[in-house]
Design a protein around this motif. Structure first.
Motif, PDB file in Angstrom:
ATOM      1  N   SER A   1       0.815  -1.210   0.000  1.00  0.00           N
ATOM      2  CA  SER A   1       0.000   0.000   0.000  1.00  0.00           C
ATOM      3  C   SER A   1       0.858   1.274   0.000  1.00  0.00           C
ATOM      4  CB  SER A   1      -0.971  -0.008   1.171  1.00  0.00           C
ATOM      5  OG  SER A   1      -0.264  -0.080   2.375  1.00  0.00           O
TER       6      SER A   1
ATOM      7  N   MET B   1       1.483   1.920  -3.511  1.00  0.00           N
ATOM      8  CA  MET B   1       0.286   2.404  -4.212  1.00  0.00           C
ATOM      9  C   MET B   1       0.161   3.918  -4.044  1.00  0.00           C
ATOM     10  SD  MET B   1      -0.881  -0.175  -5.604  1.00  0.00           S
ATOM     11  CE  MET B   1       0.113  -1.621  -5.512  1.00  0.00           C
ATOM     12  N   LEU B   2       0.453   4.406  -2.831  1.00  0.00           N
ATOM     13  CA  LEU B   2       0.385   5.850  -2.588  1.00  0.00           C
ATOM     14  C   LEU B   2       1.426   6.585  -3.434  1.00  0.00           C
ATOM     15  CD1 LEU B   2      -0.163   5.981   1.276  1.00  0.00           C
ATOM     16  CD2 LEU B   2      -1.621   7.039  -0.433  1.00  0.00           C
TER      17      LEU B   2
ATOM     18  N   ALA C   1       0.398   6.330  -7.183  1.00  0.00           N
ATOM     19  CA  ALA C   1      -0.761   7.169  -7.509  1.00  0.00           C
ATOM     20  C   ALA C   1      -0.308   8.617  -7.711  1.00  0.00           C
ATOM     21  CB  ALA C   1      -1.808   7.086  -6.412  1.00  0.00           C
TER      22      ALA C   1
ATOM     23  N   GLN D   1      -6.432  11.757 -11.014  1.00  0.00           N
ATOM     24  CA  GLN D   1      -6.269  11.054  -9.735  1.00  0.00           C
ATOM     25  C   GLN D   1      -6.770   9.618  -9.851  1.00  0.00           C
ATOM     26  OE1 GLN D   1      -4.915  12.155  -6.893  1.00  0.00           O
ATOM     27  NE2 GLN D   1      -4.472  14.186  -7.718  1.00  0.00           N
ATOM     28  N   LEU D   2      -5.963   8.685  -9.404  1.00  0.00           N
ATOM     29  CA  LEU D   2      -6.373   7.276  -9.401  1.00  0.00           C
ATOM     30  C   LEU D   2      -7.341   7.008  -8.269  1.00  0.00           C
ATOM     31  CD1 LEU D   2      -3.245   5.012  -9.707  1.00  0.00           C
ATOM     32  CD2 LEU D   2      -5.124   5.165 -11.308  1.00  0.00           C
ATOM     33  N   ARG D   3      -8.263   6.122  -8.528  1.00  0.00           N
ATOM     34  CA  ARG D   3      -9.084   5.624  -7.414  1.00  0.00           C
ATOM     35  C   ARG D   3      -8.917   4.131  -7.363  1.00  0.00           C
ATOM     36  NH1 ARG D   3     -15.098   6.572  -6.812  1.00  0.00           N
ATOM     37  NH2 ARG D   3     -14.705   4.969  -5.259  1.00  0.00           N
ATOM     38  N   SER D   4      -8.907   3.586  -6.161  1.00  0.00           N
ATOM     39  CA  SER D   4      -8.712   2.139  -6.084  1.00  0.00           C
ATOM     40  C   SER D   4     -10.038   1.424  -5.881  1.00  0.00           C
ATOM     41  CB  SER D   4      -7.725   1.808  -4.979  1.00  0.00           C
ATOM     42  OG  SER D   4      -8.181   2.323  -3.760  1.00  0.00           O
ATOM     43  N   ASP D   5     -11.154   2.128  -6.032  1.00  0.00           N
ATOM     44  CA  ASP D   5     -12.478   1.512  -5.936  1.00  0.00           C
ATOM     45  C   ASP D   5     -12.757   0.898  -4.583  1.00  0.00           C
ATOM     46  OD1 ASP D   5     -13.562   2.234  -8.274  1.00  0.00           O
ATOM     47  OD2 ASP D   5     -13.037   0.416  -9.360  1.00  0.00           O
TER      48      ASP D   5
ATOM     49  N   ASN E   1      -9.245  -2.625  -3.530  1.00  0.00           N
ATOM     50  CA  ASN E   1      -8.146  -1.760  -3.887  1.00  0.00           C
ATOM     51  C   ASN E   1      -7.148  -2.451  -4.812  1.00  0.00           C
ATOM     52  OD1 ASN E   1      -5.433  -1.562  -2.867  1.00  0.00           O
ATOM     53  ND2 ASN E   1      -6.217  -1.281  -0.785  1.00  0.00           N
TER      54      ASN E   1
ATOM     55  N   PHE F   1      -5.006  -2.041  -9.824  1.00  0.00           N
ATOM     56  CA  PHE F   1      -3.613  -2.446  -9.727  1.00  0.00           C
ATOM     57  C   PHE F   1      -3.433  -3.934 -10.029  1.00  0.00           C
ATOM     58  CE2 PHE F   1      -3.770   1.241  -6.784  1.00  0.00           C
ATOM     59  CZ  PHE F   1      -2.899   2.059  -7.477  1.00  0.00           C
TER      60      PHE F   1
ATOM     61  N   LEU G   1      -7.371   4.290   0.820  1.00  0.00           N
ATOM     62  CA  LEU G   1      -5.918   4.412   0.687  1.00  0.00           C
ATOM     63  C   LEU G   1      -5.505   5.645  -0.118  1.00  0.00           C
ATOM     64  CD1 LEU G   1      -3.021   3.173   0.800  1.00  0.00           C
ATOM     65  CD2 LEU G   1      -3.617   1.934  -1.286  1.00  0.00           C
ATOM     66  N   LEU G   2      -5.972   5.743  -1.345  1.00  0.00           N
ATOM     67  CA  LEU G   2      -5.514   6.812  -2.233  1.00  0.00           C
ATOM     68  C   LEU G   2      -6.303   8.096  -1.990  1.00  0.00           C
ATOM     69  CD1 LEU G   2      -5.202   4.758  -5.549  1.00  0.00           C
ATOM     70  CD2 LEU G   2      -3.478   5.203  -3.804  1.00  0.00           C
TER      71      LEU G   2
ATOM     72  N   GLN H   1      -8.019  10.084  -3.779  1.00  0.00           N
ATOM     73  CA  GLN H   1      -9.370  10.121  -4.346  1.00  0.00           C
ATOM     74  C   GLN H   1     -10.338   9.212  -3.577  1.00  0.00           C
ATOM     75  OE1 GLN H   1      -9.849  11.234  -8.295  1.00  0.00           O
ATOM     76  NE2 GLN H   1     -11.578  11.975  -7.136  1.00  0.00           N
ATOM     77  N   ASP H   2      -9.844   8.068  -3.103  1.00  0.00           N
ATOM     78  CA  ASP H   2     -10.679   7.166  -2.281  1.00  0.00           C
ATOM     79  C   ASP H   2     -11.052   7.847  -0.971  1.00  0.00           C
ATOM     80  OD1 ASP H   2      -9.995   5.181  -4.152  1.00  0.00           O
ATOM     81  OD2 ASP H   2      -8.293   4.533  -2.946  1.00  0.00           O
TER      82      ASP H   2
END
Lengths: 89, 433
Positions: free
Chosen positions: A44, A47-48, A51, A61-65, A69, A73, B200-201, B203-204
């Motif tokens: 993670s 990932m930060l 992103a 901006q990415l979103r990981s849904d 997450n 990815f 985490l990100l 935007q999230d």
């Protein structure tokens, strides 16, 4: 291993450079998982970082849904498809 | 007896996410049902990532008088250590997952509704509630025992300092001490609604905050998340407060985060052994306030704390300068303790593991002065980074995997076999160029 598209090549370069990966760009399989214990083994914190690198390079901006997450990815290819659909530069 | 939810009314919301909300009564029915479904054992292992299932599992274990085991990592070897200690332990998991050698109870698959039986009774303070693990200096996991009384005391201390209410969203897992205190115990004890998810990100995080019904949103997070959000340029909702821990936060980042979220940012200093120890508003103060239930003293240049959350005085692993009025300054960590992403290990233990890897003739880990990922210097007849990483992954948490690995012909050991830090730094600088 599948050949990489031009975008996949560029994002793989970004991955290796941003995250100081112990992997060469040509060794990254576009279909292998990026996250978790197999494949590239990113976590993670990566990932930060990633992103942030992607938002600077491609202007979105990415979103990981939510909790899922891993979907964006899931692989270099999945990530690049997402970038392709959302990039503004 | 100390209640699980002393400050929630029966119909006050305990948990909320996209699946809906649970008030205290409904939550306790689900927790009681789960308590009855737990196999008859003294301990249970909580590996749930879903915030609701984690809290249900934790409360069910308490109701059943079982101690929750919280390993710091899920590497093969750390789970093997757990099963060696408790051969028949059951792991609580969200959804179908397999962990080698572990029996799993999948909470997602259970129908959790039972007649209300145990609400309001509370739990005896001396009940062993949780066992958390850190890696000791030899690499053997060290267990830290927390009674229900200690956990409640810590949460109440934090709640009083923060003057907190509303909804709490967490971006940290619940399995380590800061995560357990901030995302589980604080909401339970301070009458908060716990929001589901672990965004985490940036935007999230923005999306999760925008979708919370409460006007008072608190966020439990880390400097890494704060930095990503501040740099994202996104606009975030105004928060009621931010709680941040796991690694040092710079005053500049703290000020930027206060502006970004239009809210006060409280940094917590703590460790697994003690839980939360001190608190400060990093944007305005370099000094920390010791939480009122601790007493601090200096002995042989080491800071010791004692209080009812620790039966014995604890020696802290940081350089600390006590100040008047129960305040103190933190001057960094003793060099042998490595911290990455909120996880910590002793450098000696990491080096021992590195030296035990197949093919490794000599080697040492190195952490740059500014913190962050480790690098490793390794001597081997046949350098193979991929194989070394595969082997290391079984023994250390991925955050400690070296990036990059520098393959060298020999290490600059002195006559005593030691590696002076300065020499190591010069070599790493040279190799990185």
């Amino acid at each position: 291993m599948e050949p990489k598209t031009e975008l996949e090549q560029a994002v793989a370069d970004l991955l290796v450079a941003t995250l100081n990966l112990e992997t060469r760009v040509e060794e990254i399989d576009p279909l292998a998982p990026l996250y978790g214990d197999s494949g590239l083994g990113l976590d993670s914190i990566d990932m930060l970082e990633l992103a942030l690198g992607i938002s600077k390079q491609y202007g979105f901006q990415l979103r990981s849904d939510s909790s899922d997450n891993v979907r964006v990815f899931a692989s270099l290819r999945a990530l690049c498809q997402h970038i392709d659909q959302n990039r503004v530069r | 007896m100390l209640a699980l939810f002393p400050n929630h009314q029966a119909h006050q919301t305990v948990f909320a996410d996209a699946r809906g909300t649970l008030d205290r009564a409904a939550f306790m029915r689900a927790a009681s049902a789960l308590a009855q479904s737990l196999p008859s054992q003294t301990h249970c292992l909580n590996l749930c990532d879903d915030r609701l299932y984690f809290m249900l599992g934790f409360c069910a274990a308490l109701l059943r008088g079982q101690c929750t085991l919280l390993p710091a990592t899920r590497t093969e070897s750390s789970l093997a250590d757990i099963t060696r200690k408790w051969p028949n332990v059951t792991a609580l998991c969200d959804s179908p997952q397999t962990f080698t050698g572990l029996a799993c109870l999948q909470l997602e698959a259970l129908q959790l509704n039972a007649p209300l039986s145990q609400d309001g009774d509370g739990i005896l303070p001396a009940t062993m509630a949780a066992e958390l693990y850190t890696s000791g200096s030899t690499g053997v996991p060290q267990a830290h025992h927390k009674t229900w009384g200690m956990l409640v005391e810590g949460a109440q201390q934090l709640a009083a300092e923060l003057n907190i209410d509303g909804t709490l969203l967490g971006s940290v897992p619940s399995q380590h001490m800061f995560g357990l205190e901030s995302t589980i115990l604080l909401p339970m004890q301070a009458g908060l609604t716990l929001a589901g998810g672990c965004p985490l990100l940036p935007q999230d995080i923005q999306y999760a905050m925008q979708n919370l019904a409460s006007p008072n949103i608190w966020w439990a997070t880390t400097p890494l998340h704060l930095r990503a959000c501040v740099q994202s340029g996104l606009k975030f909702p105004r928060l009621a407060g931010i709680i941040c821990s796991t690694q040092t936060l710079s005053p500049d980042l703290a000020r930027a985060a206060e502006t970004c979220f239009q809210s006060a940012l409280h940094e917590i200093y703590g460790c697994t052994e003690a839980g939360a120890i001190g608190i400060r508003r990093t944007a305005h103060s370099t000094a920390w306030r010791l939480l009122p239930d601790w007493e601090m003293s200096l002995r042989d240049k080491n800071a010791w704390i004692s209080g009812k959350r620790s039966p014995e005085a604890l020696c802290l692993s940081d350089h600390i300068e006590p100040l008047p009025d129960k305040q103190f300054l933190l001057h960094g960590r003793h060099a042998s303790l490595i911290k990455v992403g909120g996880k910590r290990m002793h450098l000696d233990a990491l080096n021992q593991i590195l030296l035990s890897m197949p093919g490794v003739e000599d080697g040492a880990f190195f952490q740059p002065v500014e913190g962050g990922r480790l690098t490793a210097l390794v001597v081997a007849a046949e350098p193979d980074s991929a194989a070394l990483l595969r082997a290391l992954r079984k023994h250390v948490d991925p955050v400690f995997l070296p990036r990059p690995i520098h393959w060298v012909n020999s290490l600059p050991r002195n006559a005593l076999g030691k590696l002076p830090l300065q020499v190591l730094q010069q070599l790493v600088d040279h190799l990185s160029r």
